[in-house]
Motif scaffolding. Structure first.
Motif, PDB file in Angstrom:
ATOM      1  N   TYR A  61       7.779  -0.921   3.109  1.00  0.00           N
ATOM      2  CA  TYR A  61       6.627  -1.446   2.382  1.00  0.00           C
ATOM      3  C   TYR A  61       6.575  -2.949   2.636  1.00  0.00           C
ATOM      4  O   TYR A  61       7.610  -3.592   2.806  1.00  0.00           O
ATOM      5  CB  TYR A  61       6.753  -1.209   0.878  1.00  0.00           C
ATOM      6  CG  TYR A  61       6.626   0.233   0.474  1.00  0.00           C
ATOM      7  CD1 TYR A  61       5.514   0.989   0.826  1.00  0.00           C
ATOM      8  CD2 TYR A  61       7.611   0.843  -0.284  1.00  0.00           C
ATOM      9  CE1 TYR A  61       5.386   2.308   0.441  1.00  0.00           C
ATOM     10  CE2 TYR A  61       7.502   2.172  -0.678  1.00  0.00           C
ATOM     11  CZ  TYR A  61       6.384   2.901  -0.311  1.00  0.00           C
ATOM     12  OH  TYR A  61       6.257   4.202  -0.695  1.00  0.00           O
ATOM     13  N   ASP A 115       0.874  -1.172   0.000  1.00  0.00           N
ATOM     14  CA  ASP A 115       0.000   0.000   0.000  1.00  0.00           C
ATOM     15  C   ASP A 115       0.915   1.226   0.000  1.00  0.00           C
ATOM     16  O   ASP A 115       1.530   1.560   1.010  1.00  0.00           O
ATOM     17  CB  ASP A 115      -0.893  -0.011   1.243  1.00  0.00           C
ATOM     18  CG  ASP A 115      -1.805   1.198   1.318  1.00  0.00           C
ATOM     19  OD1 ASP A 115      -1.687   2.114   0.469  1.00  0.00           O
ATOM     20  OD2 ASP A 115      -2.641   1.237   2.246  1.00  0.00           O
ATOM     21  N   LEU A 116       1.026   1.884  -1.139  1.00  0.00           N
ATOM     22  CA  LEU A 116       1.959   3.006  -1.270  1.00  0.00           C
ATOM     23  C   LEU A 116       1.506   4.241  -0.499  1.00  0.00           C
ATOM     24  O   LEU A 116       2.264   5.199  -0.363  1.00  0.00           O
ATOM     25  CB  LEU A 116       2.173   3.333  -2.741  1.00  0.00           C
ATOM     26  CG  LEU A 116       2.727   2.177  -3.583  1.00  0.00           C
ATOM     27  CD1 LEU A 116       2.892   2.599  -5.029  1.00  0.00           C
ATOM     28  CD2 LEU A 116       4.030   1.666  -3.009  1.00  0.00           C
ATOM     29  N   ASN A 117       0.279   4.230   0.017  1.00  0.00           N
ATOM     30  CA  ASN A 117      -0.199   5.331   0.849  1.00  0.00           C
ATOM     31  C   ASN A 117       0.084   5.111   2.326  1.00  0.00           C
ATOM     32  O   ASN A 117      -0.191   5.971   3.148  1.00  0.00           O
ATOM     33  CB  ASN A 117      -1.711   5.527   0.654  1.00  0.00           C
ATOM     34  CG  ASN A 117      -2.024   6.018  -0.738  1.00  0.00           C
ATOM     35  OD1 ASN A 117      -1.336   6.884  -1.267  1.00  0.00           O
ATOM     36  ND2 ASN A 117      -3.041   5.442  -1.351  1.00  0.00           N
ATOM     37  N   GLU A 118       0.605   3.947   2.646  1.00  0.00           N
ATOM     38  CA  GLU A 118       0.923   3.609   4.031  1.00  0.00           C
ATOM     39  C   GLU A 118       2.076   4.494   4.533  1.00  0.00           C
ATOM     40  O   GLU A 118       3.036   4.732   3.813  1.00  0.00           O
ATOM     41  CB  GLU A 118       1.345   2.144   4.096  1.00  0.00           C
ATOM     42  CG  GLU A 118       1.451   1.579   5.471  1.00  0.00           C
ATOM     43  CD  GLU A 118       0.112   1.247   6.084  1.00  0.00           C
ATOM     44  OE1 GLU A 118       0.045   1.230   7.309  1.00  0.00           O
ATOM     45  OE2 GLU A 118      -0.855   1.028   5.343  1.00  0.00           O
ATOM     46  N   THR A 119       1.943   4.984   5.742  1.00  0.00           N
ATOM     47  CA  THR A 119       3.045   5.762   6.313  1.00  0.00           C
ATOM     48  C   THR A 119       4.012   4.803   7.004  1.00  0.00           C
ATOM     49  O   THR A 119       3.645   3.698   7.383  1.00  0.00           O
ATOM     50  CB  THR A 119       2.507   6.795   7.325  1.00  0.00           C
ATOM     51  OG1 THR A 119       1.816   6.100   8.360  1.00  0.00           O
ATOM     52  CG2 THR A 119       1.591   7.784   6.644  1.00  0.00           C
TER      53      THR A 119
END
Length: 146
Positions: A127, A119-123
């Motif tokens: 990854y 999930d590239l929106n994960e902070t």
């Protein structure tokens, strides 16, 4: 997974692939937070269920998923390289592993696989790419001494 037989076979297969790819395979129950390498494969215990093959039957069937999670520091690996790691890990559960190849334990079958991309929106600073391998394991029930 419930069975040590399944865990041991899956860990051996995943270890062989991880070593060839130059990444460590981590057993999360034995790893301390401060010891984590940059990129690695995590091998958490997956979900499983178990039941007798039939009423009163001494044979048991366990079904579940093996989880393999590629942990990648943000900005450290290209997508094609990460996918190559995942494809190699997937193949370990579809084809013989080792030279000479090690047969599956009696009663163990690896089935389909699922893959979750990161999930590239994960902070955060890593990854996670997750490979789930379905399995079935049939074995005799272990009876406790009475």
């Amino acid at each position: 997974m419930i069975s040590a037989t399944v865990w041991s076979d899956a860990y051996a297969r995943a270890s062989a692939v991880a070593a060839r790819m130059g990444l460590p395979l981590i057993d999360p129950l034995r790893q301390t937070i401060g010891d984590l390498p940059d990129a690695f494969w995590a091998f958490p215990v997956g979900a499983a269920s178990s039941d007798r093959m039939g009423a009163g039957d001494a044979e048991n069937e366990e079904t579940g998923q093996i989880l393999l999670v590629l942990m990648i520091p943000v900005g450290s690996m290209s997508t094609p390289d990460a996918l190559t790691h995942c494809q190699a890990m997937s193949a370990a559960f579809r084809a013989p592993v080792g030279n000479p190849s090690t047969p599956l334990p009696n009663g163990l079958v690896y089935d389909g696989q699922d893959f979750d991309p990161p999930d590239l929106n994960e902070t955060g600073n890593r990854y996670a790419m997750t490979l789930r391998v379905a399995y079935r394991f049939q074995s005799a029930l272990i009876r406790q001494a009475e």
